[in-house]
Write a protein that holds these residues in place. Structure first.
Motif, PDB file in Angstrom:
ATOM      1  N   TYR A 169       0.749  12.064  13.464  1.00  0.00           N
ATOM      2  CA  TYR A 169       1.489  11.005  12.768  1.00  0.00           C
ATOM      3  C   TYR A 169       2.938  11.402  12.469  1.00  0.00           C
ATOM      4  CZ  TYR A 169      -2.932   8.563  11.584  1.00  0.00           C
ATOM      5  OH  TYR A 169      -4.123   7.888  11.618  1.00  0.00           O
ATOM      6  N   VAL A 177       0.193  16.466   5.748  1.00  0.00           N
ATOM      7  CA  VAL A 177      -0.004  16.277   4.307  1.00  0.00           C
ATOM      8  C   VAL A 177      -0.732  17.486   3.698  1.00  0.00           C
ATOM      9  CG1 VAL A 177       0.185  13.759   4.281  1.00  0.00           C
ATOM     10  CG2 VAL A 177      -2.014  14.817   4.768  1.00  0.00           C
ATOM     11  N   CYS A 212      -2.069  13.109   0.410  1.00  0.00           N
ATOM     12  CA  CYS A 212      -2.834  12.035   1.034  1.00  0.00           C
ATOM     13  C   CYS A 212      -3.555  11.301  -0.096  1.00  0.00           C
ATOM     14  CB  CYS A 212      -3.842  12.595   2.038  1.00  0.00           C
ATOM     15  SG  CYS A 212      -5.085  11.383   2.531  1.00  0.00           S
ATOM     16  N   PRO A 213      -3.237  10.023  -0.323  1.00  0.00           N
ATOM     17  CA  PRO A 213      -3.880   9.294  -1.423  1.00  0.00           C
ATOM     18  C   PRO A 213      -5.405   9.343  -1.345  1.00  0.00           C
ATOM     19  CG  PRO A 213      -2.176   7.946  -0.399  1.00  0.00           C
ATOM     20  CD  PRO A 213      -2.269   9.203   0.408  1.00  0.00           C
ATOM     21  N   MET A 214      -5.968   9.329  -0.138  1.00  0.00           N
ATOM     22  CA  MET A 214      -7.439   9.394  -0.038  1.00  0.00           C
ATOM     23  C   MET A 214      -7.951  10.726  -0.589  1.00  0.00           C
ATOM     24  SD  MET A 214     -10.240   8.939   2.949  1.00  0.00           S
ATOM     25  CE  MET A 214      -9.217   8.810   4.334  1.00  0.00           C
ATOM     26  N   ASN A 245     -10.133  15.074   4.655  1.00  0.00           N
ATOM     27  CA  ASN A 245      -9.113  14.521   3.754  1.00  0.00           C
ATOM     28  C   ASN A 245      -9.604  14.615   2.307  1.00  0.00           C
ATOM     29  OD1 ASN A 245      -8.752  13.475   6.413  1.00  0.00           O
ATOM     30  ND2 ASN A 245      -7.390  11.902   5.631  1.00  0.00           N
ATOM     31  N   CYS A 253      -8.811   5.265   3.118  1.00  0.00           N
ATOM     32  CA  CYS A 253      -7.369   5.332   3.376  1.00  0.00           C
ATOM     33  C   CYS A 253      -6.737   3.976   3.074  1.00  0.00           C
ATOM     34  CB  CYS A 253      -7.126   5.715   4.834  1.00  0.00           C
ATOM     35  SG  CYS A 253      -5.404   5.447   5.317  1.00  0.00           S
ATOM     36  N   PRO A 254      -5.806   3.939   2.101  1.00  0.00           N
ATOM     37  CA  PRO A 254      -5.201   2.647   1.755  1.00  0.00           C
ATOM     38  C   PRO A 254      -4.391   2.038   2.901  1.00  0.00           C
ATOM     39  CG  PRO A 254      -4.147   4.465   0.572  1.00  0.00           C
ATOM     40  CD  PRO A 254      -5.302   5.056   1.290  1.00  0.00           C
ATOM     41  N   ILE A 255      -3.954   2.875   3.819  1.00  0.00           N
ATOM     42  CA  ILE A 255      -3.120   2.366   4.932  1.00  0.00           C
ATOM     43  C   ILE A 255      -4.008   1.658   5.964  1.00  0.00           C
ATOM     44  CG2 ILE A 255      -1.383   3.006   6.672  1.00  0.00           C
ATOM     45  CD1 ILE A 255      -0.671   3.742   3.659  1.00  0.00           C
ATOM     46  N   HIS A 256      -5.057   2.335   6.393  1.00  0.00           N
ATOM     47  CA  HIS A 256      -5.942   1.729   7.402  1.00  0.00           C
ATOM     48  C   HIS A 256      -6.771   0.583   6.807  1.00  0.00           C
ATOM     49  CE1 HIS A 256      -4.988   5.481   9.507  1.00  0.00           C
ATOM     50  NE2 HIS A 256      -5.308   4.841  10.610  1.00  0.00           N
ATOM     51  N   GLU A 289     -11.008   4.825  10.212  1.00  0.00           N
ATOM     52  CA  GLU A 289     -10.671   4.603   8.795  1.00  0.00           C
ATOM     53  C   GLU A 289     -10.440   3.109   8.531  1.00  0.00           C
ATOM     54  OE1 GLU A 289      -7.373   7.130   7.738  1.00  0.00           O
ATOM     55  OE2 GLU A 289      -8.478   8.954   8.190  1.00  0.00           O
ATOM     56  N   CYS A 325       2.249   5.197   7.056  1.00  0.00           N
ATOM     57  CA  CYS A 325       1.819   6.072   5.964  1.00  0.00           C
ATOM     58  C   CYS A 325       3.059   6.756   5.379  1.00  0.00           C
ATOM     59  CB  CYS A 325       0.826   7.124   6.464  1.00  0.00           C
ATOM     60  SG  CYS A 325       0.410   8.306   5.158  1.00  0.00           S
ATOM     61  N   MET A 361       2.850  10.603   5.407  1.00  0.00           N
ATOM     62  CA  MET A 361       3.057  11.245   6.705  1.00  0.00           C
ATOM     63  C   MET A 361       4.514  11.143   7.138  1.00  0.00           C
ATOM     64  SD  MET A 361       0.706  12.822   8.280  1.00  0.00           S
ATOM     65  CE  MET A 361      -1.056  13.137   8.223  1.00  0.00           C
TER      66      MET A 361
HETATM   67 FE1  SF4 Z   1      -4.076   9.841   4.040  1.00  0.00          FE
HETATM   68 FE2  SF4 Z   1      -4.331   7.498   5.278  1.00  0.00          FE
HETATM   69 FE3  SF4 Z   1      -1.957   8.689   5.223  1.00  0.00          FE
HETATM   70 FE4  SF4 Z   1      -3.965   9.731   6.695  1.00  0.00          FE
HETATM   71  S1  SF4 Z   1      -2.929   7.770   7.007  1.00  0.00           S
HETATM   72  S2  SF4 Z   1      -2.566  10.842   5.345  1.00  0.00           S
HETATM   73  S3  SF4 Z   1      -5.711   9.230   5.419  1.00  0.00           S
HETATM   74  S4  SF4 Z   1      -3.100   7.907   3.464  1.00  0.00           S
END
Ligand code: SF4
Ligand code: 13P
Length: 304
Positions: free
Chosen positions: A26, A61, A86-88, A114, A172-175, A200, A260, A263
């Motif tokens: 990423y 991350v 990483c928020p997760m 993660n 994962c809040p992004i996926h 995710e 993200c 990332m």
């Molecule tokens: Fe975390 Fe999702 Fe970012 Fe990967 S893409 S680092 S799982 S927030």
């Protein structure tokens, strides 16, 4: 200095100082170009274990840098940008999972990589998106507590129906914010394209996809395919890297929200400062954490 000049300086310094640069897929292209290795979370763990250099800089991350430190406790490990979390990985802590474990005695605790090193100390085995199905299938125990990503957990549960997976509400809040509406709109805009998504994403999105895989698996699939058009359902950088690697093919991002910020926090200048010895954060873990958390990573590498 130009980007190219910074890159040359980074390459010179890392050779001179015996530094290995690892970059998750990423990361931006100007960073992957100076890395010794770029890959998904599983591949980065293998490289972290095998790297011969004295110092490793992780462009990714925090949990990734912690994984490097667990596998190479005697090396100096730097996270190139200290704000990249990483928020997760921060959703569930050790205290919460200790309480949940009490409700599920006898369950094997499978932790997505993660997660923090501290949380890994009370888990049985780690998995990544590319190794989760294989590892869960090969575990002797039927009862599995899978943390923290319920989307990946649901995907694994469907692939391995003989196991009983208990899932928690993490992810994962992004996926997770990609919707089936996004898939339908992208298919309408690019009717000849295949949809490749990361596990995710939500189960509804996965049902509509042509291929499900980790970041590296998505890239390998698109490169090897005879098809020319692809809608990429993971962080926006993967579509960008593929466009450079396969300039005759077309790559579209499934949703413009697939960015993200963590990332993206690392810049080439951060990497330059880290190799120059004036930036990055050194990852320090106490011996007890290394000893206990490492077991989960070692089991993952053995089983994966
Ligand atoms: Fe975390 Fe999702 Fe970012 Fe990967 S893409 S680092 S799982 S927030
Ligand atoms: P993989 O590297 O396993 O594809 O996971 C993607 C991710 O979100 C890492 O944070």
């Amino acid at each position: 200095m130009t980007i190219y000049e910074y890159q040359q300086e980074i390459l010179r310094l890392k050779k001179e100082k015996d530094i290995c640069i690892l970059a998750h897929s990423y990361q931006a292209r100007e960073i992957t170009e100076v890395a010794d290795f770029t890959g998904d979370s599983y591949q980065l763990s293998i490289q972290a274990k095998n790297a011969s250099q004295k110092t490793v800089i992780m462009c990714g991350v925090r949990f990734m840098a912690e994984t490097v430190k667990l596998l190479s406790p005697n090396k100096t490990v730097l996270l190139a940008n200290a704000t990249a979390g990483c928020p997760m990985a921060e959703q569930m802590d050790k205290e919460l999972i200790e309480t949940v474990k009490e409700q599920y005695p006898g369950y094997t605790v499978v932790a997505y990589i993660n997660t923090t090193a501290e949380l890994k100390t009370i888990c049985d085995v780690c998995v990544t998106s590319s190794s989760a199905v294989k590892i869960v299938r090969n575990l002797p125990n039927k009862n599995i507590l899978f943390i923290p990503d319920c989307n990946l957990g649901d995907y694994v549960a469907k692939q391995v129906p003989e196991k009983n997976l208990k899932l928690l509400q993490g992810g994962c809040p992004i996926h997770a914010r990609v919707s089936s509406k996004d898939v339908k709109a992208a298919r309408q805009a690019h009717p000849n394209a295949e949809v490749l998504v990361h596990p995710e994403c939500t189960p509804e999105v996965l049902t509509l996809a042509d291929f499900i895989g980790s970041t590296s698996a998505i890239m390998e699939y698109a490169k090897a395919s005879d098809k020319s058009d692809f809608i990429i359902g993971t962080e926006i950088s993967i579509a960008q890297h593929l466009s450079y690697q396969c300039p005759k093919k077309h790559f579209y991002t499934l949703s413009k929200n697939l960015i993200c910020p963590n990332m993206k926090a690392t810049s080439l200048i951060d990497v330059y400062h880290a190799v120059a010895g004036v930036g990055g954060e050194e990852i320090l873990l106490d011996d007890e954490t290394v000893k206990k958390a490492r077991l989960c990573i070692d089991r993952m590498i053995k089983l994966g």
